[in-house]
Design a protein around this motif. Sequence first.
Motif, PDB file in Angstrom:
ATOM      1  N   VAL A  45       0.849  -1.199   0.000  1.00 45.37           N
ATOM      2  CA  VAL A  45       0.000   0.000   0.000  1.00 45.37           C
ATOM      3  C   VAL A  45       0.882   1.246   0.000  1.00 45.37           C
ATOM      4  O   VAL A  45       0.678   2.169  -0.791  1.00 45.37           O
ATOM      5  CB  VAL A  45      -0.954   0.029   1.225  1.00 45.37           C
ATOM      6  CG1 VAL A  45      -1.744   1.337   1.269  1.00 45.37           C
ATOM      7  CG2 VAL A  45      -1.916  -1.153   1.199  1.00 45.37           C
ATOM      8  N   GLU A  46       1.883   1.241   0.877  1.00 43.33           N
ATOM      9  CA  GLU A  46       2.801   2.398   0.957  1.00 43.33           C
ATOM     10  C   GLU A  46       3.493   2.641  -0.376  1.00 43.33           C
ATOM     11  O   GLU A  46       3.635   3.790  -0.813  1.00 43.33           O
ATOM     12  CB  GLU A  46       3.873   2.150   2.027  1.00 43.33           C
ATOM     13  CG  GLU A  46       3.307   2.228   3.436  1.00 43.33           C
ATOM     14  CD  GLU A  46       4.400   2.155   4.509  1.00 43.33           C
ATOM     15  OE1 GLU A  46       5.587   2.379   4.182  1.00 43.33           O
ATOM     16  OE2 GLU A  46       4.050   1.867   5.662  1.00 43.33           O
TER      17      GLU A  46
ATOM     18  N   ALA B 132       4.435   6.093  -4.859  1.00 40.93           N
ATOM     19  CA  ALA B 132       4.640   6.196  -6.312  1.00 40.93           C
ATOM     20  C   ALA B 132       3.536   7.031  -6.970  1.00 40.93           C
ATOM     21  O   ALA B 132       3.533   7.214  -8.184  1.00 40.93           O
ATOM     22  CB  ALA B 132       4.679   4.801  -6.930  1.00 40.93           C
ATOM     23  N   GLY B 133       2.598   7.518  -6.158  1.00 39.61           N
ATOM     24  CA  GLY B 133       1.525   8.347  -6.709  1.00 39.61           C
ATOM     25  C   GLY B 133       0.495   7.557  -7.498  1.00 39.61           C
ATOM     26  O   GLY B 133      -0.268   8.106  -8.275  1.00 39.61           O
ATOM     27  N   ARG B 134       0.477   6.226  -7.280  1.00 41.94           N
ATOM     28  CA  ARG B 134      -0.521   5.404  -7.974  1.00 41.94           C
ATOM     29  C   ARG B 134      -1.743   5.191  -7.078  1.00 41.94           C
ATOM     30  O   ARG B 134      -1.707   5.475  -5.884  1.00 41.94           O
ATOM     31  CB  ARG B 134       0.092   4.037  -8.343  1.00 41.94           C
ATOM     32  CG  ARG B 134       1.151   4.124  -9.440  1.00 41.94           C
ATOM     33  CD  ARG B 134       1.556   2.725  -9.913  1.00 41.94           C
ATOM     34  NE  ARG B 134       2.211   1.968  -8.865  1.00 41.94           N
ATOM     35  CZ  ARG B 134       3.550   1.812  -8.762  1.00 41.94           C
ATOM     36  NH1 ARG B 134       4.358   2.379  -9.641  1.00 41.94           N
ATOM     37  NH2 ARG B 134       4.074   1.102  -7.789  1.00 41.94           N
TER      38      ARG B 134
ATOM     39  N   HIS C 153      -3.802   3.448  -4.671  1.00 44.51           N
ATOM     40  CA  HIS C 153      -3.470   2.408  -3.687  1.00 44.51           C
ATOM     41  C   HIS C 153      -4.703   1.648  -3.198  1.00 44.51           C
ATOM     42  O   HIS C 153      -4.591   0.737  -2.389  1.00 44.51           O
ATOM     43  CB  HIS C 153      -2.789   3.048  -2.477  1.00 44.51           C
ATOM     44  CG  HIS C 153      -3.728   3.895  -1.665  1.00 44.51           C
ATOM     45  ND1 HIS C 153      -4.214   5.100  -2.106  1.00 44.51           N
ATOM     46  CD2 HIS C 153      -4.311   3.696  -0.443  1.00 44.51           C
ATOM     47  CE1 HIS C 153      -5.024   5.608  -1.198  1.00 44.51           C
ATOM     48  NE2 HIS C 153      -5.115   4.784  -0.190  1.00 44.51           N
ATOM     49  N   LEU C 154      -5.899   2.007  -3.683  1.00 41.36           N
ATOM     50  CA  LEU C 154      -7.117   1.484  -3.065  1.00 41.36           C
ATOM     51  C   LEU C 154      -7.306  -0.026  -3.216  1.00 41.36           C
ATOM     52  O   LEU C 154      -7.711  -0.678  -2.252  1.00 41.36           O
ATOM     53  CB  LEU C 154      -8.330   2.268  -3.558  1.00 41.36           C
ATOM     54  CG  LEU C 154      -8.252   3.767  -3.190  1.00 41.36           C
ATOM     55  CD1 LEU C 154      -9.388   4.531  -3.836  1.00 41.36           C
ATOM     56  CD2 LEU C 154      -8.257   3.966  -1.684  1.00 41.36           C
ATOM     57  N   PRO C 155      -7.006  -0.625  -4.386  1.00 43.09           N
ATOM     58  CA  PRO C 155      -7.128  -2.087  -4.433  1.00 43.09           C
ATOM     59  C   PRO C 155      -6.203  -2.769  -3.412  1.00 43.09           C
ATOM     60  O   PRO C 155      -6.606  -3.721  -2.741  1.00 43.09           O
ATOM     61  CB  PRO C 155      -6.710  -2.423  -5.870  1.00 43.09           C
ATOM     62  CG  PRO C 155      -6.970  -1.173  -6.655  1.00 43.09           C
ATOM     63  CD  PRO C 155      -6.682  -0.048  -5.706  1.00 43.09           C
ATOM     64  N   ARG C 156      -4.971  -2.250  -3.244  1.00 46.76           N
ATOM     65  CA  ARG C 156      -4.039  -2.799  -2.251  1.00 46.76           C
ATOM     66  C   ARG C 156      -4.542  -2.568  -0.834  1.00 46.76           C
ATOM     67  O   ARG C 156      -4.329  -3.402   0.053  1.00 46.76           O
ATOM     68  CB  ARG C 156      -2.661  -2.132  -2.401  1.00 46.76           C
ATOM     69  CG  ARG C 156      -1.963  -2.420  -3.710  1.00 46.76           C
ATOM     70  CD  ARG C 156      -1.438  -3.831  -3.737  1.00 46.76           C
ATOM     71  NE  ARG C 156      -0.563  -4.017  -4.877  1.00 46.76           N
ATOM     72  CZ  ARG C 156      -0.210  -5.204  -5.347  1.00 46.76           C
ATOM     73  NH1 ARG C 156      -0.655  -6.296  -4.774  1.00 46.76           N
ATOM     74  NH2 ARG C 156       0.579  -5.300  -6.389  1.00 46.76           N
ATOM     75  N   ASP C 157      -5.196  -1.449  -0.626  1.00 47.73           N
ATOM     76  CA  ASP C 157      -5.761  -1.111   0.678  1.00 47.73           C
ATOM     77  C   ASP C 157      -6.796  -2.170   1.088  1.00 47.73           C
ATOM     78  O   ASP C 157      -6.781  -2.679   2.218  1.00 47.73           O
ATOM     79  CB  ASP C 157      -6.392   0.293   0.590  1.00 47.73           C
ATOM     80  CG  ASP C 157      -6.650   0.914   1.954  1.00 47.73           C
ATOM     81  OD1 ASP C 157      -7.361   0.294   2.753  1.00 47.73           O
ATOM     82  OD2 ASP C 157      -6.147   2.022   2.207  1.00 47.73           O
TER      83      ASP C 157
ATOM     84  N   ASN D   7      -6.444  13.048  -2.184  1.00 49.92           N
ATOM     85  CA  ASN D   7      -5.270  12.475  -1.525  1.00 49.92           C
ATOM     86  C   ASN D   7      -5.032  12.994  -0.115  1.00 49.92           C
ATOM     87  O   ASN D   7      -3.957  12.849   0.437  1.00 49.92           O
ATOM     88  CB  ASN D   7      -4.030  12.729  -2.388  1.00 49.92           C
ATOM     89  CG  ASN D   7      -4.113  11.956  -3.690  1.00 49.92           C
ATOM     90  OD1 ASN D   7      -4.684  10.868  -3.728  1.00 49.92           O
ATOM     91  ND2 ASN D   7      -3.572  12.508  -4.758  1.00 49.92           N
ATOM     92  N   ARG D   8      -6.082  13.568   0.469  1.00 47.76           N
ATOM     93  CA  ARG D   8      -5.878  14.224   1.755  1.00 47.76           C
ATOM     94  C   ARG D   8      -5.477  13.276   2.857  1.00 47.76           C
ATOM     95  O   ARG D   8      -4.794  13.643   3.804  1.00 47.76           O
ATOM     96  CB  ARG D   8      -7.165  14.962   2.160  1.00 47.76           C
ATOM     97  CG  ARG D   8      -7.302  16.278   1.406  1.00 47.76           C
ATOM     98  CD  ARG D   8      -8.741  16.714   1.301  1.00 47.76           C
ATOM     99  NE  ARG D   8      -9.264  17.189   2.573  1.00 47.76           N
ATOM    100  CZ  ARG D   8     -10.493  17.699   2.692  1.00 47.76           C
ATOM    101  NH1 ARG D   8     -11.286  17.803   1.647  1.00 47.76           N
ATOM    102  NH2 ARG D   8     -10.925  18.106   3.853  1.00 47.76           N
ATOM    103  N   LEU D   9      -5.923  12.015   2.730  1.00 45.12           N
ATOM    104  CA  LEU D   9      -5.706  11.089   3.836  1.00 45.12           C
ATOM    105  C   LEU D   9      -4.463  10.228   3.671  1.00 45.12           C
ATOM    106  O   LEU D   9      -4.224   9.340   4.476  1.00 45.12           O
ATOM    107  CB  LEU D   9      -6.913  10.159   3.953  1.00 45.12           C
ATOM    108  CG  LEU D   9      -7.983  10.533   4.953  1.00 45.12           C
ATOM    109  CD1 LEU D   9      -9.093   9.501   4.898  1.00 45.12           C
ATOM    110  CD2 LEU D   9      -7.397  10.588   6.362  1.00 45.12           C
ATOM    111  N   LEU D  10      -3.678  10.476   2.626  1.00 43.19           N
ATOM    112  CA  LEU D  10      -2.621   9.507   2.307  1.00 43.19           C
ATOM    113  C   LEU D  10      -1.601   9.317   3.425  1.00 43.19           C
ATOM    114  O   LEU D  10      -1.227   8.188   3.727  1.00 43.19           O
ATOM    115  CB  LEU D  10      -1.929   9.914   0.999  1.00 43.19           C
ATOM    116  CG  LEU D  10      -2.836   9.782  -0.236  1.00 43.19           C
ATOM    117  CD1 LEU D  10      -2.089  10.231  -1.488  1.00 43.19           C
ATOM    118  CD2 LEU D  10      -3.327   8.354  -0.403  1.00 43.19           C
TER     119      LEU D  10
END
Lengths: 247, 247
Positions: free
Chosen positions: B139-140, B145-147, B149-153, B189-192
């Motif tokens: 996820v990190e 990488a700015g991709r 991340h939600l499927p990994r999340d 991306n506020r919560l990244l």
Amino acid sequence: MEDSQFESIRQTEQTLPEKVAEQISQLIIENQLTSGDKLPNEFELCAQLNVGRGSVREAVKLLVARNVLEIRRGKGTYIADNPGQIDDPLGFAYYPDQIKLAMDLLEARIVIEPWIANVAAQRGTEEEIAQVHRNCLLVEEEILAGRNHLPRDKEYHTSIARCTHNLVMPKLIPIITYSVELFGTLNGNRLLSETIIGHRAIDDAIAAHDGEAAANAMHQHLVQNRIELDAIRAEQERQKTSEGGAK
Amino acid sequence: MEDSQFESIRQTEQTLPEKVAEQISQLIIENQLTSGDKLPNEFELCAQLNVGRGSVREAVKLLVARNVLEIRRGKGTYIADNPGQIDDPLGFAYYPDQIKLAMDLLEARIVIEPWIANVAAQRGTEEEIAQVHRNCLLVEEEILAGRNHLPRDKEYHTSIARCTHNLVMPKLIPIITYSVELFGTLNGNRLLSETIIGHRAIDDAIAAHDGEAAANAMHQHLVQNRIELDAIRAEQERQKTSEGGAK
């Protein structure tokens, strides 16, 4: 090559009917069509999506299979009740170990349903709470008449979940109470009096808007079920062992 | 009569393909066929169920639409992965108020996932916990990488649920994290950075087999999401009001 007749339906790439089905779903969402609304007719869909009648028909079949649409004979195609929601959506019927599944569903219920009962007591309107009470009486009626009370049992728990005003909880109940029916087939009528007592305690606490008491009563009711299920499982293990020994 | 072409598919009475589909499901359950097993071919099915090839083909299409079966081109028909489980099984995409839905899903997650984290820390094997850690890093990687991340999340949260050894919990995660993607489209991306910190805290507590700390870290992570979502909703309300005023 005996399976070549199935070639036209492929899973790896999206077929044309699949694509059209997605477009129709999108159209339903964008136009906020809901249960009971009529879908535009076939000719309009062909024109709007720029595809042939065959593809539209196949797409409609797919969406009927997924309970997004329903056909009313001679009337047309309508948005289904609870569109997109199917019975047994997690495929529990396909699990090989149904007793382990029943135990795990009960564990999930013990996590979720005391919270539901607590919040139901706090947020439920008088009308919603009256519905819980009616459902409580209907379950008792079925039990006392010696009929199958399990469908009413599900409705009882779902009506409590509706009192939370959380959109998701009433949708989760039919999933996690999958075990109710399973459990019914497993335990016969041993739990019937406990069910009446347990349901009444939950019902009373919700009617009194006492969240903590409602949570405790729900917890107690579900733990009672777990104790029964443990006993059934132990019994089955014993039978298996003695059958094994007899061979 | 423009819809008469749909007459052959009826919902009120069960059609022959529906009945055959049920029989095939039963056959899968009775023979305990699971993901990747091959279905008997069309000729065998016709003979066994005593129906024609047309009905078997339509029934197979229905079961493909419901993700019970999948067609492998040129190879035959197989039991699907997670048979009977479809994406968005509760039809959340069809809800008109997606922000209310996201709030309610988050409420459901706050009920369920701290329990999951707690039990994961207690029951997870070293291999399962190592998988959680790998998913945490993936996820990190996506975030840095700015991709997307939600499927990994989702995979991260599902791998934690697997540590509970409860069959039901990993199945519930994709349903209740439906909001993750919705949330992603809502909040940008506020919560990244909070996601990275929150996930690490959960990961550390599970690795240390500290159930209470894992539950607290999960609770904190989800509450942080709720605060963000509240802010987004307030922002949208403001925009609606000012748009209304401008008209």
